[in-house]
Write an enzyme that holds these catalytic residues in place. Structure first.
Site, PDB file in Angstrom:
ATOM      1  N   CYS A   1       0.829  -1.205   0.000  1.00  0.00           N
ATOM      2  CA  CYS A   1       0.000   0.000   0.000  1.00  0.00           C
ATOM      3  C   CYS A   1       0.868   1.261   0.000  1.00  0.00           C
ATOM      4  CB  CYS A   1      -0.902  -0.006   1.238  1.00  0.00           C
ATOM      5  SG  CYS A   1      -2.660   0.100   0.846  1.00  0.00           S
TER       6      CYS A   1
ATOM      7  N   CYS B   1       9.769 -28.272  13.822  1.00  0.00           N
ATOM      8  CA  CYS B   1       8.860 -27.509  14.683  1.00  0.00           C
ATOM      9  C   CYS B   1       7.947 -28.474  15.434  1.00  0.00           C
ATOM     10  CB  CYS B   1       7.994 -26.562  13.853  1.00  0.00           C
ATOM     11  SG  CYS B   1       8.868 -25.518  12.684  1.00  0.00           S
TER      12      CYS B   1
ATOM     13  N   CYS C   1       8.720 -30.475  18.845  1.00  0.00           N
ATOM     14  CA  CYS C   1       8.455 -29.811  20.128  1.00  0.00           C
ATOM     15  C   CYS C   1       6.992 -29.378  20.238  1.00  0.00           C
ATOM     16  CB  CYS C   1       9.364 -28.588  20.283  1.00  0.00           C
ATOM     17  SG  CYS C   1      11.065 -29.025  20.692  1.00  0.00           S
ATOM     18  N   HIS C   2       6.502 -28.656  19.216  1.00  0.00           N
ATOM     19  CA  HIS C   2       5.243 -27.921  19.406  1.00  0.00           C
ATOM     20  C   HIS C   2       3.992 -28.744  19.112  1.00  0.00           C
ATOM     21  CE1 HIS C   2       7.419 -24.309  20.315  1.00  0.00           C
ATOM     22  NE2 HIS C   2       8.177 -24.496  19.255  1.00  0.00           N
TER      23      HIS C   2
ATOM     24  N   ARG D   1      10.200 -14.205  16.137  1.00  0.00           N
ATOM     25  CA  ARG D   1      10.108 -15.359  17.031  1.00  0.00           C
ATOM     26  C   ARG D   1      10.583 -16.637  16.337  1.00  0.00           C
ATOM     27  NH1 ARG D   1      11.211 -18.254  19.755  1.00  0.00           N
ATOM     28  NH2 ARG D   1      10.325 -19.267  21.581  1.00  0.00           N
TER      29      ARG D   1
ATOM     30  N   CYS E   1      13.678 -19.452  17.229  1.00  0.00           N
ATOM     31  CA  CYS E   1      13.584 -20.914  17.278  1.00  0.00           C
ATOM     32  C   CYS E   1      14.607 -21.559  16.340  1.00  0.00           C
ATOM     33  CB  CYS E   1      12.182 -21.369  16.872  1.00  0.00           C
ATOM     34  SG  CYS E   1      11.182 -21.983  18.242  1.00  0.00           S
TER      35      CYS E   1
END
Lengths: 265, 154
Positions: A118, A181, A184-185, A222, A226
């Site tokens: 934009c 990922c 762990c998650h 973030r 990681c």
């Protein structure tokens, strides 16, 4: 064929059968009622900080974003509000739908990238630096307009290849520590890594204020933490791989409520 | 919005495949001849490690990384992980060679383990530049850690 050949064929058939059955098995993805925000893992004090706008440091960026929204910029001398009006109305629910496909680029873009499209296209102003204070402020302001609304990214035929690429990254082992990922998650979200909750990696509150950062940061910041932690080559801010992964993560968190600007430890 | 639920299953399929392959190797004659003891009995350096240095490696979160996932008898270390078994008594449960193999490449015992291989550099993806071609620990460091873990008998 010898008896031994038959035996081996039988074993191979068994393997194939097991593999086919496994492909039919239900997804390991967490069902909606078990999806949890990072908020649920936090201390009472940190939750209180997020819940109270006068204590939530992220609101400082939201205020800056509001000012930017109403400031004319670029050769076109246009403010965001000149076209979009009152963000509290026009931007309600928008952040909950990003990343979203940009027709001209024919690929998904993040909300931050959309703001820059934009700026350069409509305002004729230079793009904001990714992860810079201005872009964080504007995206926090826009995200705030979706607080409490459910995440609902759209994966259509155009988005599907990018979604698949993001999903592939989520499940791929990588880095010197050779972790995905998901390891762990998805498989160990209820455990603790060096005393800290692992969490489910549902990106409900970005950009968010992290006490460890003493500042506001995007989901990509973030993710870079990681990746660095697993000693993996990090992607650049705004890289297609990050956007694809964000698309997958937001889909994975679909239905959860936006918390922007969240606070995390 | 038409993505069905079944996206996460491929990894499960991979695990099932690994199990199937393990069955295959157990059944197939002659496949289990080389060092099938679940152990690496021979020191990587040809000598015995130093347990005092080993302890320092284990508790160092930037070197051994052990306490990110494991807990253990380290009262001075406040924040320990619970993603992996407690190290207390591990020296009584596992032999020197078993400990060494678990350090070198735990995936040779359990293909789906989350424990990184500490002495393997091949078969990895997108390793960060500073770590490419390097194992997590050197051979000497692994021997130090093995020596230390053997002292954890209760």
């Amino acid at each position: 064929m010898s008896a031994f050949g038959h035996q081996r064929l039988a074993v191979l058939s068994l393997c194939l059968a097991v593999w086919l059955l496994a492909r039919q098995a239900p997804a390991t993805e967490l069902p909606a009622p078990e999806r949890r925000s990072g908020y649920d893992f936090m201390s009472r004090e940190t939750r209180a900080m997020q819940d109270d706008d006068t204590a939530n440091p992220g609101m400082l960026w939201v205020k800056d974003g509001e000012a930017l929204w109403n400031t004319k910029a670029g050769e076109a001398s246009l403010a965001c509000s000149d076209c979009h009006g009152d963000a509290r109305v026009s931007m309600k629910g928008v952040a909950a739908r990003y990343p979203a496909i940009d027709a001209a680029l024919a690929r998904p873009v993040t909300l931050e990238q959309r703001i820059n499209i934009c700026r350069t296209g409509q305002q004729k102003a230079p793009a904001f630096a990714l992860e810079g204070a201005n872009l964080l402020a504007l995206s926090a302001y826009l995200g705030r307009q979706s607080r409490g609304l459910p995440i609902e990214v759209v994966i259509d035929e155009h988005g599907k290849p990018f979604f698949e690429a993001g999903r592939e990254i989520f499940y791929r082992r990588q880095g010197q520590l050779n972790l995905s990922c998901a390891e762990c998650h998805e498989d160990h979200w209820d455990k603790r890594l060096a005393g800290n909750p692992v969490t489910q990696a549902n990106p409900t509150g970005y950009p968010l204020y992290r006490l460890e950062w003493q500042g506001l940061g995007s989901l990509e910041r973030r993710l870079r933490n990681c990746l660095a932690g697993t000693r993996t080559q990090v992607y650049d801010f705004g890289s297609p791989e990050f956007v694809d992964l964000e698309l997958f993560l937001m889909w994975r968190a679909r239905g959860m409520k936006i918390e922007t600007p969240a606070v995390r430890p | 919005m038409a993505i069905p639920l079944a996206f996460a299953r491929d990894r499960r399929a991979t695990r099932a495949m690994a199990v199937a392959m393990a069955i295959l190797f157990l059944v197939a004659p002659g496949a289990a001849e080389a060092g099938d003891d679940n152990a690496l009995p021979v020191s990587l350096t040809g000598s015995t490690g130093d347990p005092v240095r080993g302890r320092a490696i284990v508790v160092n979160r930037r070197v051994g990384l052990c306490l990110l996932c494991h807990s253990g008898p380290f009262p001075e270390e406040r924040f320990q992980g619970d993603l992996a078994p407690d190290l207390g008594g591990v020296g009584g449960r596992l032999s020197e060679g078993q400990l060494r193999l678990r350090m070198v490449d735990s995936s040779r015992i359990n293909p789906t383990t989350i424990m990184p291989a500490y002495y393997r550099t091949e078969g990895l993806t997108r390793v960060a530049p500073g770590y490419q071609g390097k194992p997590i620990l050197t051979a000497a460091q692994i021997e130090d850690v093995v020596s230390f873990l053997l002292t954890l008998r209760k």
